[in-house]
Design a protein around this motif. Structure first.
Motif, short mmCIF file in Angstrom:
data_model
loop_
_atom_site.label_atom_id
_atom_site.label_comp_id
_atom_site.label_asym_id
_atom_site.label_seq_id
_atom_site.Cartn_x
_atom_site.Cartn_y
_atom_site.Cartn_z
N LEU A 1 0.90 -0.75 -0.15
CA LEU A 1 -0.17 0.01 0.18
C LEU A 1 0.49 1.71 -0.07
CD1 LEU A 1 -2.65 1.05 0.34
CD2 LEU A 1 -2.81 1.06 2.80
N ARG A 2 1.78 1.30 0.49
CA ARG A 2 2.98 2.49 0.86
C ARG A 2 2.96 2.58 -0.45
NH1 ARG A 2 8.59 3.14 3.47
NH2 ARG A 2 8.80 1.19 2.64
N LEU B 1 -6.37 11.92 0.08
CA LEU B 1 -6.02 11.00 -1.12
C LEU B 1 -6.88 10.54 -2.43
CD1 LEU B 1 -3.06 9.05 1.09
CD2 LEU B 1 -2.75 11.25 -0.85
N PHE C 1 7.11 7.79 -0.67
CA PHE C 1 5.78 8.11 0.54
C PHE C 1 6.55 7.92 1.43
CE2 PHE C 1 2.85 6.26 3.33
CZ PHE C 1 1.54 7.07 3.50
N LEU D 1 0.36 4.45 -2.76
CA LEU D 1 0.01 5.55 -2.01
C LEU D 1 1.41 6.76 -2.68
CD1 LEU D 1 -0.77 5.30 1.34
CD2 LEU D 1 -2.63 5.77 -0.18
N SER D 2 2.60 6.11 -2.80
CA SER D 2 3.79 6.88 -3.35
C SER D 2 3.20 7.52 -4.89
CB SER D 2 4.76 5.91 -3.23
OG SER D 2 6.04 6.25 -1.80
N ALA E 1 0.14 7.76 -5.95
CA ALA E 1 -0.62 8.64 -6.20
C ALA E 1 -0.25 10.16 -6.14
CB ALA E 1 -1.81 8.11 -4.90
N GLU E 2 1.32 9.89 -5.02
CA GLU E 2 1.58 11.30 -4.99
C GLU E 2 3.01 12.23 -5.53
OE1 GLU E 2 0.75 13.86 -1.96
OE2 GLU E 2 -1.24 12.25 -2.71
N VAL F 1 -7.27 6.08 7.45
CA VAL F 1 -8.55 5.51 6.82
C VAL F 1 -9.45 5.26 7.23
CG1 VAL F 1 -7.53 3.03 6.78
CG2 VAL F 1 -9.10 3.86 4.13
N VAL G 1 -6.80 7.09 -4.34
CA VAL G 1 -6.47 5.94 -3.62
C VAL G 1 -7.94 5.01 -3.32
CG1 VAL G 1 -4.98 4.01 -1.76
CG2 VAL G 1 -4.02 6.44 -3.12
N PHE H 1 -8.66 7.71 2.23
CA PHE H 1 -7.15 8.10 2.98
C PHE H 1 -6.92 8.81 2.77
CE2 PHE H 1 -7.74 3.74 1.10
CZ PHE H 1 -6.84 2.78 1.79
N VAL I 1 -1.24 8.89 8.06
CA VAL I 1 -1.68 8.49 6.79
C VAL I 1 -3.27 7.95 8.07
CG1 VAL I 1 -2.59 7.75 4.77
CG2 VAL I 1 -1.04 8.61 4.49
#
Length: 154
Positions: free
Chosen positions: A23-24, A124, A35, A27-28, A30-31, A88, A127, A102, A86
């Motif tokens: 998941l990390r 976020l 991360f 998220l990386s 997505a950003e 959720v 995600v 998220f 972060v």
């Protein structure tokens, strides 16, 4: 439906794997940058803190700041929620566990609500929601808990 599991990660903790990916890393992407946070699931946590975090994953305990929000990651430098991380929204219903909304998060200010948190730029949106089979999800969380807590019930 998404696949859920928990695996050791490169930070010395355990991270969520969604459909075979950490998941990390999701998220990386997505950003569009690395991360910076680490998982709250760590061997170094006291047994009571670790057990509470696993209970939150199962929906058996409220989140620390908001009832339905669970912290997943936090600052690797100071280990302080006030520094940010972060969280959720985790809902269990019928045969599913649903992770949604998220958000980059920090300790709430006086009177701050979850809705206000989600309206900020820190959401976020790229995600989730992630939908997991409840039976498999709970089996993965329980298995990690048994391994880390010495076969104690979560």
């Amino acid at each position: 439906m998404n696949e859920f599991d928990l695996y050791p990660d490169d930070t010395g903790g355990f991270d969520v794997r969604v459909d075979g990916r950490f998941l990390r890393d999701i998220l990386s992407e997505a950003e569009e940058e690395r991360f910076p946070f680490i998982s709250l699931l760590r061997r170094s946590l006291s047994p009571s803190v670790l057990e509470m975090q696993l209970r939150r994953f199962c929906g058996d305990a409220p989140g620390e700041f908001y009832p339905h929000r669970v912290w997943l990651y936090f600052c690797p430098v100071c280990f302080d929620e006030g520094c940010g991380g972060v969280s959720v929204n985790i809902q269990t219903s019928g045969e599913h566990v649903i992770w949604s909304n998220f958000c980059f998060d920090s300790e709430p200010e006086e009177g701050e609500t979850e809705q206000g948190l989600l309206e900020e730029d820190d959401a976020l949106l790229e995600v989730g929601p992630l939908i997991f089979d409840k039976t498999k999800y709970l089996a993965a969380v329980t298995s990690l808990g048994n391994d880390l807590l010495g076969r104690r019930r979560i």
